[in-house]
Motif scaffolding. Structure first.
Motif, short mmCIF file in Angstrom:
data_model
loop_
_atom_site.label_atom_id
_atom_site.label_comp_id
_atom_site.label_asym_id
_atom_site.label_seq_id
_atom_site.Cartn_x
_atom_site.Cartn_y
_atom_site.Cartn_z
N GLY A 37 81.18 -82.48 -13.47
CA GLY A 37 80.62 -81.25 -12.94
C GLY A 37 81.21 -80.91 -11.59
O GLY A 37 82.30 -81.33 -11.24
N LYS A 38 80.43 -80.17 -10.82
CA LYS A 38 80.88 -79.72 -9.50
C LYS A 38 79.93 -80.25 -8.42
O LYS A 38 78.76 -80.48 -8.68
CB LYS A 38 80.94 -78.20 -9.45
CG LYS A 38 81.91 -77.62 -10.45
CD LYS A 38 82.34 -76.24 -10.06
CE LYS A 38 83.32 -75.63 -11.01
NZ LYS A 38 84.42 -76.43 -11.44
N GLY A 39 80.46 -80.39 -7.23
CA GLY A 39 79.65 -80.83 -6.10
C GLY A 39 78.44 -79.94 -5.88
O GLY A 39 77.39 -80.40 -5.42
N PHE A 40 78.56 -78.67 -6.22
CA PHE A 40 77.42 -77.74 -6.09
C PHE A 40 76.23 -78.19 -6.94
O PHE A 40 75.08 -77.94 -6.57
CB PHE A 40 77.85 -76.32 -6.49
CG PHE A 40 78.91 -75.74 -5.60
CD1 PHE A 40 78.60 -75.27 -4.34
CD2 PHE A 40 80.23 -75.68 -6.03
CE1 PHE A 40 79.58 -74.74 -3.51
CE2 PHE A 40 81.21 -75.16 -5.22
CZ PHE A 40 80.89 -74.68 -3.95
N ASP A 41 76.51 -78.83 -8.06
CA ASP A 41 75.44 -79.32 -8.94
C ASP A 41 74.59 -80.37 -8.23
O ASP A 41 73.39 -80.48 -8.49
CB ASP A 41 76.02 -79.91 -10.22
CG ASP A 41 76.84 -78.91 -11.02
OD1 ASP A 41 76.55 -77.70 -10.94
OD2 ASP A 41 77.79 -79.34 -11.71
N ILE A 42 75.21 -81.13 -7.36
CA ILE A 42 74.48 -82.17 -6.61
C ILE A 42 73.49 -81.53 -5.66
O ILE A 42 72.33 -81.93 -5.59
CB ILE A 42 75.48 -83.07 -5.86
CG1 ILE A 42 76.39 -83.78 -6.86
CG2 ILE A 42 74.75 -84.07 -4.96
CD1 ILE A 42 77.62 -84.41 -6.25
N ILE A 43 73.93 -80.51 -4.96
CA ILE A 43 73.06 -79.81 -4.01
C ILE A 43 71.81 -79.28 -4.71
O ILE A 43 70.71 -79.38 -4.20
CB ILE A 43 73.80 -78.63 -3.35
CG1 ILE A 43 75.09 -79.09 -2.74
CG2 ILE A 43 72.91 -77.89 -2.38
CD1 ILE A 43 75.09 -79.46 -1.33
N ASP A 44 72.02 -78.69 -5.88
CA ASP A 44 70.90 -78.11 -6.64
C ASP A 44 69.92 -79.17 -7.13
O ASP A 44 68.74 -78.89 -7.31
CB ASP A 44 71.42 -77.32 -7.84
CG ASP A 44 72.19 -76.08 -7.44
OD1 ASP A 44 71.99 -75.59 -6.30
OD2 ASP A 44 73.00 -75.60 -8.26
N ALA A 45 70.40 -80.39 -7.36
CA ALA A 45 69.59 -81.42 -8.01
C ALA A 45 68.86 -82.35 -7.05
O ALA A 45 67.89 -83.00 -7.46
CB ALA A 45 70.46 -82.24 -8.95
N ILE A 46 69.28 -82.44 -5.81
CA ILE A 46 68.65 -83.41 -4.91
C ILE A 46 67.51 -82.77 -4.13
O ILE A 46 67.52 -81.57 -3.86
CB ILE A 46 69.67 -84.06 -3.94
CG1 ILE A 46 70.36 -83.00 -3.07
CG2 ILE A 46 70.69 -84.87 -4.72
CD1 ILE A 46 71.30 -83.57 -2.03
N THR A 47 66.52 -83.58 -3.81
CA THR A 47 65.37 -83.06 -3.06
C THR A 47 65.55 -83.20 -1.56
O THR A 47 64.98 -82.43 -0.80
CB THR A 47 64.08 -83.78 -3.48
OG1 THR A 47 64.25 -85.19 -3.29
CG2 THR A 47 63.74 -83.50 -4.94
N ILE A 48 66.37 -84.18 -1.14
CA ILE A 48 66.66 -84.30 0.29
C ILE A 48 67.65 -83.22 0.66
O ILE A 48 68.37 -82.69 -0.19
CB ILE A 48 67.23 -85.69 0.63
CG1 ILE A 48 68.53 -85.93 -0.14
CG2 ILE A 48 66.21 -86.78 0.35
CD1 ILE A 48 69.32 -87.11 0.35
#
Length: 108
Positions: A37-48
């Motif tokens: 996937g893309k690094g943007f997906d990480i931002i959307d998925a993490i709560t911190i």
């Protein structure tokens, strides 16, 4: 920097999400293109919400990075001075984030 500790490395979105939850980093250095996937997906998925610096060879993603309030966007090859600015203590990173927000706001 002597006061910088790399707590984890990941080559996939899934691994990065799990590690971010376990490590609660102050700063995330994210590549845009990952194996699943893309690094943007990480931002959307993490709560911190750590400071985020995108590191990539793709300048076309710069606007998207700032849309998700990334602290910076570093193009490969990376300027060591800009990278070092983000490997600084959190107070320095906060200063960079405010500078980026002010510049982004001024551009409209």
């Amino acid at each position: 920097h002597d006061d910088t500790l790399i707590v984890a490395e990941a080559d996939s979105v899934r691994t990065a999400i799990n590690l971010a939850a376990d490590c609660t980093p102050d700063v995330l250095f994210l590549d845009v293109e990952l194996t699943d996937g893309k690094g943007f997906d990480i931002i959307d998925a993490i709560t911190i919400k750590p400071h985020v610096v995108f590191v990539t060879a793709y300048s076309s993603y710069a606007v998207g990075a700032f849309d998700v309030e990334a602290t910076d966007f570093l193009l490969k090859p990376i300027d060591p001075d800009r990278l070092a600015a983000h490997a600084a203590p959190p107070e320095r990173v906060a200063w960079w984030r405010e500078r980026v927000r002010a510049t982004h706001a001024a551009r409209g």
